[in-house]
Design a protein around this motif. Structure first.
Motif, PDB file in Angstrom:
ATOM      1  N   ASP A 169       0.801  -1.219   0.000  1.00  0.00           N
ATOM      2  CA  ASP A 169       0.000   0.000   0.000  1.00  0.00           C
ATOM      3  C   ASP A 169       0.841   1.279   0.000  1.00  0.00           C
ATOM      4  O   ASP A 169       0.517   2.252   0.671  1.00  0.00           O
ATOM      5  CB  ASP A 169      -0.981   0.013   1.172  1.00  0.00           C
ATOM      6  CG  ASP A 169      -2.155   0.943   0.909  1.00  0.00           C
ATOM      7  OD1 ASP A 169      -2.479   1.192  -0.272  1.00  0.00           O
ATOM      8  OD2 ASP A 169      -2.744   1.439   1.889  1.00  0.00           O
ATOM      9  N   PHE A 170       1.942   1.250  -0.740  1.00  0.00           N
ATOM     10  CA  PHE A 170       2.781   2.435  -0.951  1.00  0.00           C
ATOM     11  C   PHE A 170       3.218   3.064   0.371  1.00  0.00           C
ATOM     12  O   PHE A 170       3.186   4.277   0.533  1.00  0.00           O
ATOM     13  CB  PHE A 170       2.043   3.461  -1.823  1.00  0.00           C
ATOM     14  CG  PHE A 170       1.606   2.902  -3.142  1.00  0.00           C
ATOM     15  CD1 PHE A 170       2.475   2.872  -4.218  1.00  0.00           C
ATOM     16  CD2 PHE A 170       0.334   2.376  -3.316  1.00  0.00           C
ATOM     17  CE1 PHE A 170       2.086   2.342  -5.442  1.00  0.00           C
ATOM     18  CE2 PHE A 170      -0.067   1.846  -4.532  1.00  0.00           C
ATOM     19  CZ  PHE A 170       0.822   1.830  -5.598  1.00  0.00           C
ATOM     20  N   LYS A 171       3.624   2.211   1.307  1.00  0.00           N
ATOM     21  CA  LYS A 171       3.958   2.736   2.640  1.00  0.00           C
ATOM     22  C   LYS A 171       5.267   3.519   2.669  1.00  0.00           C
ATOM     23  O   LYS A 171       5.532   4.238   3.619  1.00  0.00           O
ATOM     24  CB  LYS A 171       3.976   1.629   3.689  1.00  0.00           C
ATOM     25  CG  LYS A 171       5.107   0.624   3.571  1.00  0.00           C
ATOM     26  CD  LYS A 171       5.006  -0.376   4.723  1.00  0.00           C
ATOM     27  CE  LYS A 171       6.133  -1.384   4.665  1.00  0.00           C
ATOM     28  NZ  LYS A 171       6.096  -2.304   5.796  1.00  0.00           N
ATOM     29  N   TYR A 172       6.097   3.374   1.639  1.00  0.00           N
ATOM     30  CA  TYR A 172       7.335   4.149   1.563  1.00  0.00           C
ATOM     31  C   TYR A 172       7.164   5.302   0.584  1.00  0.00           C
ATOM     32  O   TYR A 172       6.347   5.240  -0.328  1.00  0.00           O
ATOM     33  CB  TYR A 172       8.501   3.264   1.098  1.00  0.00           C
ATOM     34  CG  TYR A 172       8.724   2.056   1.959  1.00  0.00           C
ATOM     35  CD1 TYR A 172       9.142   2.180   3.287  1.00  0.00           C
ATOM     36  CD2 TYR A 172       8.502   0.781   1.457  1.00  0.00           C
ATOM     37  CE1 TYR A 172       9.342   1.060   4.083  1.00  0.00           C
ATOM     38  CE2 TYR A 172       8.696  -0.345   2.249  1.00  0.00           C
ATOM     39  CZ  TYR A 172       9.115  -0.195   3.558  1.00  0.00           C
ATOM     40  OH  TYR A 172       9.302  -1.303   4.343  1.00  0.00           O
ATOM     41  N   SER A 173       7.975   6.335   0.745  1.00  0.00           N
ATOM     42  CA  SER A 173       7.924   7.476  -0.172  1.00  0.00           C
ATOM     43  C   SER A 173       8.589   7.116  -1.496  1.00  0.00           C
ATOM     44  O   SER A 173       9.378   6.164  -1.581  1.00  0.00           O
ATOM     45  CB  SER A 173       8.648   8.677   0.450  1.00  0.00           C
ATOM     46  OG  SER A 173      10.048   8.419   0.508  1.00  0.00           O
ATOM     47  N   ALA A 174       8.309   7.908  -2.510  1.00  0.00           N
ATOM     48  CA  ALA A 174       8.953   7.727  -3.814  1.00  0.00           C
ATOM     49  C   ALA A 174      10.467   7.884  -3.691  1.00  0.00           C
ATOM     50  O   ALA A 174      11.232   7.157  -4.327  1.00  0.00           O
ATOM     51  CB  ALA A 174       8.385   8.723  -4.821  1.00  0.00           C
ATOM     52  N   THR A 175      10.902   8.811  -2.866  1.00  0.00           N
ATOM     53  CA  THR A 175      12.339   9.035  -2.662  1.00  0.00           C
ATOM     54  C   THR A 175      13.000   7.802  -2.066  1.00  0.00           C
ATOM     55  O   THR A 175      14.068   7.371  -2.520  1.00  0.00           O
ATOM     56  CB  THR A 175      12.565  10.254  -1.729  1.00  0.00           C
ATOM     57  OG1 THR A 175      11.916  11.387  -2.298  1.00  0.00           O
ATOM     58  CG2 THR A 175      14.032  10.543  -1.541  1.00  0.00           C
ATOM     59  N   TYR A 176      12.359   7.230  -1.040  1.00  0.00           N
ATOM     60  CA  TYR A 176      12.894   6.013  -0.413  1.00  0.00           C
ATOM     61  C   TYR A 176      13.003   4.891  -1.450  1.00  0.00           C
ATOM     62  O   TYR A 176      14.009   4.178  -1.500  1.00  0.00           O
ATOM     63  CB  TYR A 176      11.993   5.589   0.752  1.00  0.00           C
ATOM     64  CG  TYR A 176      12.449   4.336   1.449  1.00  0.00           C
ATOM     65  CD1 TYR A 176      13.414   4.388   2.452  1.00  0.00           C
ATOM     66  CD2 TYR A 176      11.912   3.093   1.117  1.00  0.00           C
ATOM     67  CE1 TYR A 176      13.839   3.240   3.100  1.00  0.00           C
ATOM     68  CE2 TYR A 176      12.335   1.939   1.755  1.00  0.00           C
ATOM     69  CZ  TYR A 176      13.297   2.012   2.743  1.00  0.00           C
ATOM     70  OH  TYR A 176      13.720   0.862   3.372  1.00  0.00           O
ATOM     71  N   MET A 177      11.968   4.728  -2.255  1.00  0.00           N
ATOM     72  CA  MET A 177      11.957   3.650  -3.251  1.00  0.00           C
ATOM     73  C   MET A 177      13.047   3.855  -4.306  1.00  0.00           C
ATOM     74  O   MET A 177      13.716   2.901  -4.710  1.00  0.00           O
ATOM     75  CB  MET A 177      10.582   3.553  -3.909  1.00  0.00           C
ATOM     76  CG  MET A 177       9.472   3.119  -2.970  1.00  0.00           C
ATOM     77  SD  MET A 177       9.781   1.545  -2.131  1.00  0.00           S
ATOM     78  CE  MET A 177       9.807   0.415  -3.527  1.00  0.00           C
TER      79      MET A 177
END
Length: 198
Positions: A169-177
């Motif tokens: 459920d997209f628990k991490y930010s785009a930056t983290y990914m």
């Protein structure tokens, strides 16, 4: 009324219809959603819906195509006018890729709820971009790397990371990914430790 105003109005109408449709898919499931439901949620009448779309399938296909087009565009956007970029400088395109998905996560979740093959579509969009928009030049190796196998390996890994993100459920930010993807791409396995003895 000018054509520009009509175009703007049409774009706003289509966007409202798309957003309403996605919300309803996530709430009720694709099969349960009717054209009347979409029109009501978007605050239009059925005639307005049919002025823009033949039916649900056409609307769904437009959402899918828009999402996948954005994937390809994200890879190129950070490098306008450039002929090449060093492999260590690809972070901007990785970040743009994850930001696009994050910005359209509801569309992605809706597509995923209907077509489990969206991961294959994602893979194909990335593969098409890697064939038509750019080419990766690899360091010499022994044995030489088969380009198509290398591409398949890297793209499958990237899609796997994206799907894991969506499943959580997209628990991490785009930056983290983006940070994690680049760390994964550049990491080398040092050793394998056996937990269960053979």
């Amino acid at each position: 009324m000018s054509n520009e105003k009509l175009d703007r109005r049409a774009r706003r109408t289509r966007q409202a219809i798309r957003s309403a449709f996605v919300e309803l898919i996530l709430e009720e499931g694709y099969d349960s959603v009717t054209i009347q439901d979409v029109a009501d949620k978007a605050d239009y009448n059925r005639g307005t819906f049919y002025k823009h779309y033949v039916g649900k399938d056409e609307l769904l296909n437009e959402i899918r195509e828009h999402f996948l087009r954005g994937i390809r565009q994200a890879l190129l956007d950070p490098y306008p006018g450039m002929e090449e970029v060093d492999a260590t400088q690809i972070y901007p395109s990785s970040l743009k890729l994850f930001e696009h998905i994050e910005d359209h996560k509801n569309e992605f979740k809706a597509l995923l709820s209907i077509h489990k093959s969206i991961s294959k579509d994602l893979y194909e969009a990335l593969r098409q971009s890697m064939r038509e928009d750019m080419h990766m030049e690899m360091e010499p190796s022994d044995p030489p790397l088969d380009y198509e196998l290398m591409l398949s390996y890297r793209l499958s890994a990237t899609v796997g990371v994206i799907m894991h993100w969506a499943e959580n459920d997209f628990k991490y930010s785009a930056t983290y990914m983006a940070d994690q993807l680049l760390a994964l791409v550049n990491s080398k396995i040092e050793r394998v430790v056996f937990i269960r003895k053979p």
